[in-house]
Motif scaffolding. Structure first.
Motif, PDB file in Angstrom:
ATOM      1  N   ALA A  75      32.804   8.487  54.666  1.00 13.78           N
ATOM      2  CA  ALA A  75      33.657   8.218  55.755  1.00 13.78           C
ATOM      3  C   ALA A  75      33.096   9.185  56.772  1.00 13.78           C
ATOM      4  O   ALA A  75      32.981   8.465  57.881  1.00 13.78           O
ATOM      5  CB  ALA A  75      35.203   8.484  55.380  1.00 13.78           C
ATOM      6  N   TYR A  92      36.787   1.960  63.495  1.00 17.14           N
ATOM      7  CA  TYR A  92      36.753   2.524  62.225  1.00 17.14           C
ATOM      8  C   TYR A  92      37.965   3.394  62.020  1.00 17.14           C
ATOM      9  O   TYR A  92      38.595   3.404  60.625  1.00 17.14           O
ATOM     10  CB  TYR A  92      35.592   3.331  61.717  1.00 17.14           C
ATOM     11  CG  TYR A  92      35.413   3.808  60.345  1.00 17.14           C
ATOM     12  CD1 TYR A  92      35.166   2.927  59.417  1.00 17.14           C
ATOM     13  CD2 TYR A  92      35.447   5.285  60.098  1.00 17.14           C
ATOM     14  CE1 TYR A  92      35.364   3.418  58.120  1.00 17.14           C
ATOM     15  CE2 TYR A  92      35.205   5.625  58.910  1.00 17.14           C
ATOM     16  CZ  TYR A  92      35.274   4.732  57.824  1.00 17.14           C
ATOM     17  OH  TYR A  92      35.329   5.331  56.675  1.00 17.14           O
ATOM     18  N   THR A  96      40.705   2.974  59.010  1.00 21.14           N
ATOM     19  CA  THR A  96      41.008   4.242  58.243  1.00 21.14           C
ATOM     20  C   THR A  96      42.562   4.051  58.075  1.00 21.14           C
ATOM     21  O   THR A  96      42.942   4.444  56.950  1.00 21.14           O
ATOM     22  CB  THR A  96      40.315   5.182  58.270  1.00 21.14           C
ATOM     23  OG1 THR A  96      38.755   4.811  58.442  1.00 21.14           O
ATOM     24  CG2 THR A  96      40.323   6.307  57.509  1.00 21.14           C
TER      25      THR A  96
END
Lengths: 164, 164
Positions: A75, A92, A96
């Motif tokens: 990540a 992203y 997440t």
């Protein structure tokens, strides 16, 4: 807004020292994150069901945290690699947050993560200068802003209005 | 092995035309992927429980595919952004395979995806030259190799040994 190219380089250089992968060394980098995390922020183990009392030694022997270690490192490498493509970076961040919805996290943790992660990088000698640390905190600030915006848009608790 | 910098540029330029985001246009890019996919590869709808008979019109009206559209686009943007940082790219391939484990996909689909995706990009006028198409297929080949390796290492069906 634009991202400082030098920040990207500093961040990527620090992460190059904790590369993801299937080799023993790579797997250890991941475990080391959770060893550092659980040793220095034991209260946050509450979010890891079944591992609320884990010590660094427990993490070292755990297949779960071997995998989780790779996931968290991946990540952070994705953040570094998308930072200059800011709309992707933000997407992203939102994704997440969405994937963590089930854990009912304190929204302040999205920013606090970067204090933990910088501490980990220092413990691995992957950061040894203030400039790289500052670059990571700038990235974290932008990441967190998108997380809070997305939490709010999703009708979830956010830090907006809570902090100065 | 090293990745051709020009391939990265061509791939990123094509994706810039289908940017992720929260705006109406961005959301439509995502829906358009599934509209293209389900229209041209209807047999693959079997993997989308509850949407096995979805038409392009159903996708257009679906909140699920609005979100799923952003997710698939984000994944391709992450591939493009990590391609030069090949160990990260491969780690993302492995993580993607792991997350899809529950769907019991035909392992041939990891490579076939890029035929679908290139078709989608052409339908969006995001690709109009053979060179960009070839660059995408080179990326897909490397992605697929890591997927098959990871499937095999995880004790799951892979295409290794099945194809020439």
């Amino acid at each position: 807004m634009t991202v400082d190219k030098n920040d990207v380089k500093l961040i990527k250089d620090s992460l190059a020292k904790v590369m993801v992968g299937t080799g023993a060394e790579n797997l250890q980098h991941g475990r080391d994150f959770y060893k550092y995390f659980f040793t220095n922020f034991p209260d946050l183990r509450v979010y890891f069901k079944g591992a609320e009392k884990y010590t660094a030694e427990d993490v070292q022997k755990s297949e779960r945290f071997e995998k989780q270690g790779q996931r968290i490192l991946l990540a952070t490498h994705i953040l570094a690699n998308t930072y200059e493509d800011l709309e992707v970076f933000k997407a992203y961040a939102r994704e997440t947050v969405t994937r963590h919805r089930q854990f009912k996290m304190d929204p302040a943790l999205w920013l606090a993560f970067f204090t933990v992660f910088v501490g980990y990088l220092k413990s691995k000698n992957a950061i040894d200068d203030d400039e790289t640390e500052a670059a990571w905190h700038r990235l974290g600030k932008i990441f967190n802003e998108e997380c809070q915006k997305h939490l709010k848009a999703s009708g979830l608790p956010s830090t907006e209005g809570q902090t100065a």
